[in-house]
Design an enzyme around this catalytic site. Structure first.
Site, PDB file in Angstrom:
ATOM      1  N   SER A   1       0.825  -1.206   0.000  1.00  0.00           N
ATOM      2  CA  SER A   1       0.000   0.000   0.000  1.00  0.00           C
ATOM      3  C   SER A   1       0.857   1.253   0.000  1.00  0.00           C
ATOM      4  O   SER A   1       1.953   1.261   0.570  1.00  0.00           O
ATOM      5  CB  SER A   1      -0.882  -0.005   1.251  1.00  0.00           C
ATOM      6  OG  SER A   1      -1.467   1.266   1.468  1.00  0.00           O
TER       7      SER A   1
ATOM      8  N   TYR B   1      -1.771  -0.548  10.898  1.00  0.00           N
ATOM      9  CA  TYR B   1      -2.050  -1.194   9.599  1.00  0.00           C
ATOM     10  C   TYR B   1      -0.886  -0.930   8.640  1.00  0.00           C
ATOM     11  O   TYR B   1      -0.339  -1.852   8.049  1.00  0.00           O
ATOM     12  CB  TYR B   1      -3.352  -0.653   8.996  1.00  0.00           C
ATOM     13  CG  TYR B   1      -3.439  -0.902   7.510  1.00  0.00           C
ATOM     14  CD1 TYR B   1      -3.190   0.125   6.599  1.00  0.00           C
ATOM     15  CD2 TYR B   1      -3.714  -2.171   7.020  1.00  0.00           C
ATOM     16  CE1 TYR B   1      -3.212  -0.112   5.244  1.00  0.00           C
ATOM     17  CE2 TYR B   1      -3.754  -2.414   5.662  1.00  0.00           C
ATOM     18  CZ  TYR B   1      -3.500  -1.368   4.774  1.00  0.00           C
ATOM     19  OH  TYR B   1      -3.512  -1.607   3.421  1.00  0.00           O
TER      20      TYR B   1
ATOM     21  N   LYS C   1       2.112  -3.528   6.757  1.00  0.00           N
ATOM     22  CA  LYS C   1       2.495  -3.576   5.338  1.00  0.00           C
ATOM     23  C   LYS C   1       3.994  -3.328   5.189  1.00  0.00           C
ATOM     24  O   LYS C   1       4.691  -4.013   4.448  1.00  0.00           O
ATOM     25  CB  LYS C   1       1.723  -2.520   4.534  1.00  0.00           C
ATOM     26  CG  LYS C   1       0.240  -2.773   4.401  1.00  0.00           C
ATOM     27  CD  LYS C   1      -0.054  -4.057   3.633  1.00  0.00           C
ATOM     28  CE  LYS C   1      -1.541  -4.240   3.398  1.00  0.00           C
ATOM     29  NZ  LYS C   1      -1.859  -5.519   2.720  1.00  0.00           N
TER      30      LYS C   1
HETATM   31  C1  WQD Z   1      -9.458   9.802   0.738  1.00  0.00           C
HETATM   32  C2  WQD Z   1      -9.643  11.303   0.926  1.00  0.00           C
HETATM   33  C3  WQD Z   1      -9.887  11.972   3.212  1.00  0.00           C
HETATM   34  C4  WQD Z   1     -13.729   9.923   3.819  1.00  0.00           C
HETATM   35  C5  WQD Z   1      -6.954   4.807   2.849  1.00  0.00           C
HETATM   36  C6  WQD Z   1      -5.932   4.018   3.588  1.00  0.00           C
HETATM   37  C7  WQD Z   1      -4.934   3.436   2.628  1.00  0.00           C
HETATM   38  C8  WQD Z   1      -5.643   2.669   1.542  1.00  0.00           C
HETATM   39  C9  WQD Z   1      -6.700   3.494   0.875  1.00  0.00           C
HETATM   40  C10 WQD Z   1      -5.457   0.361   2.117  1.00  0.00           C
HETATM   41  C11 WQD Z   1      -8.861  11.866   2.094  1.00  0.00           C
HETATM   42  C12 WQD Z   1     -11.166  12.253   2.440  1.00  0.00           C
HETATM   43  C13 WQD Z   1     -12.557  10.404   3.271  1.00  0.00           C
HETATM   44  C14 WQD Z   1     -14.751  10.836   4.193  1.00  0.00           C
HETATM   45  C15 WQD Z   1     -13.379  12.651   3.424  1.00  0.00           C
HETATM   46  N1  WQD Z   1      -6.189   1.485   2.069  1.00  0.00           N
HETATM   47  N2  WQD Z   1     -12.394  11.749   3.073  1.00  0.00           N
HETATM   48  N3  WQD Z   1     -14.529  12.173   3.981  1.00  0.00           N
HETATM   49  O1  WQD Z   1      -7.153   7.770   3.646  1.00  0.00           O
HETATM   50  O2  WQD Z   1      -6.291   8.166   1.269  1.00  0.00           O
HETATM   51  O3  WQD Z   1      -6.334   5.871   2.196  1.00  0.00           O
HETATM   52  O4  WQD Z   1      -7.575   3.978   1.905  1.00  0.00           O
HETATM   53  O5  WQD Z   1      -4.348   0.179   1.708  1.00  0.00           O
HETATM   54  O6  WQD Z   1      -4.077   2.591   3.362  1.00  0.00           O
HETATM   55  O7  WQD Z   1      -5.241   4.924   4.434  1.00  0.00           O
HETATM   56  O8  WQD Z   1      -8.466   6.982   1.622  1.00  0.00           O
HETATM   57  O9  WQD Z   1     -10.823   7.131   1.001  1.00  0.00           O
HETATM   58  O10 WQD Z   1     -10.211   7.216   3.467  1.00  0.00           O
HETATM   59  O11 WQD Z   1      -9.706   9.178   2.005  1.00  0.00           O
HETATM   60  O12 WQD Z   1     -13.213  13.872   3.238  1.00  0.00           O
HETATM   61  O13 WQD Z   1     -15.840  10.461   4.713  1.00  0.00           O
HETATM   62  O14 WQD Z   1     -11.017  11.571   1.210  1.00  0.00           O
HETATM   63  O15 WQD Z   1      -9.600  13.032   4.116  1.00  0.00           O
HETATM   64  O16 WQD Z   1      -8.416  13.172   1.737  1.00  0.00           O
HETATM   65  P1  WQD Z   1      -7.029   7.313   2.237  1.00  0.00           P
HETATM   66  P2  WQD Z   1      -9.886   7.572   2.063  1.00  0.00           P
END
Ligand code: WQD
Length: 336
Positions: free
Chosen positions: A124, A148, A152
Site C-alpha cells: 500500500s 495497519y 504492510k
Molecule cells: C481519501 C480522501 C480523506 C472519507 C486509505 C488508507 C490506505 C488505503 C486506501 C489500504 C482523504 C477524504 C474520506 C470521508 C473525506 N487502504 N475523506 N470524507 O485515507 O487516502 O487511504 O484507503 O491500503 O491505506 O489509508 O483513503 O478514502 O479514506 O480518504 O473527506 O468520509 O477523502 O480526508 O483526503 P485514504 P480515504
C-alpha cells in the site's frame, strides 16, 4: 497455471480472479470470509463462466492451509489476505500484527515447504513516510503512521529478506494507491462493513440515501481547493496490474516494488463534482475538521510499472464514479 489467491473473495481479490481467468490462469481462492462473503463466488461464476475453486480457510491456520498446497500444484501466490482498516488498526493493534504478520509467515513457510517461488504481495502507498514531495517513487523513504501501515511495511521487509535468502524466489510488492469503482457488470464491488471509512463508498451511500451527507475532512490543506488529493485507481486496472505482475515474476527473480496508481491526483471535491456530473445525482456535503493522520496529497509516479510490468491504468475518474454507482445501485446492502 494455478495461482493461489489468499483473501481472494475480497474487493481486490475478486476483481483479480476475473482478470486471471481472462489471461488463462486457474485461480484458487483461500479466504476466511472475515471481510467478504461466499456469495461473491456465484457472482464470479456469472462473470467468468468458471466456478471458483474455493477453500474457507484462515491463512493463519497452517494445517488447513497446507492441505491446499498438497492438493494443488501451485505456480504462484497473490497474497491479499489481511486486516486493512487504518482506524481499526489503531484500536486493536495486536490483532493486526498477529493476523497480518502471522498469515504472511505461514504462507512463506508453506511456499518454502512446497517449492513455490513466485509471490505478488498486496502492499500500500500507506508505507510511504509523510513525504511532501509528489509524485511518489518507489525509492522514496518509507515508514508508517498507524499499525495497519506498519504491518504492510514489515511484510515488505520480511519478503525482501525472504528473497535475499533464496535466489530462486520472485516477489513483486504492489503499492496500491486508492482503489475504487467496480466491475462494469455491477456483480462485484466494494462492501465495507458498517459506516464506510473510505471516500468513494461513503459517497455512493450518500447518493442512495443510506447516509445523509458527506463530511469533507478539512478544506485547509495546501492543495488547489484545500481538500485532500489522492490517486484514485479503478479496481479493474488494479486487477490487471496483478495479472501483469504474475507474468513478470514468472520471468524475473528477486524482489521488486511497484507503485500501482494512475499518476493523477484528484481532490475530494473533484471526486464529488465528477460523481454528481457522471451520475446526475446530488451529493450534499459539509466541510468539517481534518481527520487525524490524513495527509494533504498522495499520488504515484507509476512509470516503473509501465516500463517493467507493461501496465498502466486505462480507466479515468469518470468511469470510476460510473462503476462505483452502478455497483451501489444494484447492491444497496453490498454483499456481506
Ligand atoms: C481519501 C480522501 C480523506 C472519507 C486509505 C488508507 C490506505 C488505503 C486506501 C489500504 C482523504 C477524504 C474520506 C470521508 C473525506 N487502504 N475523506 N470524507 O485515507 O487516502 O487511504 O484507503 O491500503 O491505506 O489509508 O483513503 O478514502 O479514506 O480518504 O473527506 O468520509 O477523502 O480526508 O483526503 P485514504 P480515504
Amino acid at each position: 497455471m494455478k495461482v493461489l489467491l489468499t483473501g481472494g473473495a475480497g474487493f481486490i481479490g475478486s476483481h483479480t480472479f476475473v482478470e486471471l481467468i481472462k489471461d488463462g490462469y486457474t485461480p484458487i481462492i483461500v479466504d476466511n470470509l472475515y471481510n467478504s462473503s461466499e456469495r461473491v463466488l456465484e457472482r464470479l461464476e456469472k462473470i467468468s463462466g468458471v466456478k471458483p475453486i474455493f477453500y474457507k480457510i484462515d491463512v493463519c491456520d497452517k494445517k488447513a492451509f497446507r492441505a491446499v498446497f498438497k492438493e494443488h500444484d501451485i505456480s504462484s501466490v497473490i497474497h491479499f489476505a489481511g486486516y486493512k482498516a487504518v482506524g481499526e488498526s489503531v484500536n486493536i493493534p495486536l490483532a493486526y500484527y498477529r493476523n497480518n504478520i502471522d498469515s504472511t509467515l505461514s504462507l512463506c513457510e508453506l511456499m518454502k515447504e512446497f517449492g513455490v517461488v513466485q509471490l505478488v504481495f498486496s502492499s500500500s502507498a500507506t508505507v510511504y513516510a509523510n513525504n511532501t514531495q509528489m509524485p511518489l517513487t518507489e525509492d522514496m523513504p518509507t515508514g508508517a503512521t498507524n499499525p495497519y501501515g506498519w504491518t504492510k511495511y514489515m511484510i515488505e521487509q520480511i519478503l525482501q529478506d525472504f528473497c535475499a535468502a533464496d535466489p530462486e524466489l520472485s516477489v513483486a510488492l504492489l503499492r496500491y494507491f486508492n482503489p475504487v469503482g467496480a466491475h462494469e457488470s455491477g456483480l462485484i464491488g466494494e462492501s465495507p462493513r458498517g459506516i464506510p471509512n473510505n471516500l468513494m463508498p461513503y459517497i455512493t451511500q450518500v447518493a442512495n440515501g443510506k447516509l445523509e451527507r458527506l463530511s469533507v475532512f478539512g478544506n485547509d490543506y495546501p492543495t488547489p481547493d484545500g481538500t485532500g488529493v489522492r490517486d484514485y485507481l479503478h479496481v479493474c486496472d488494479l486487477a490487471a496490474a496483478h495479472a501483469a505482475a504474475c507474468k513478470y515474476i514468472s520471468q524475473h527473480k528477486g524482489c521488486e516494488i511497484f507503485n500501482i496508481g494512475t499518476g493523477k491526483g484528484y481532490s475530494v471535491l473533484d471526486l464529488v463534482k465528477t460523481f454528481e456530473t457522471v451520475n446526475q445525482v446530488k451529493i450534499p456535503y459539509a466541510i468539517v475538521d481534518r481527520r487525524p493522520g490524513d495527509i494533504a496529497e498522495c499520488y504515484a509516479d507509476p512509470s516503473r510499472a509501465k516500463n517493467q510490468l507493461h501496465w498502466e491504468a486505462k480507466f479515468g475518474i469518470q468511469e470510476m464514479c460510473r462503476d462505483a454507482w452502478n455497483w451501489q445501485q444494484k447492491n444497496p446492502e453490498g454483499l456481506l
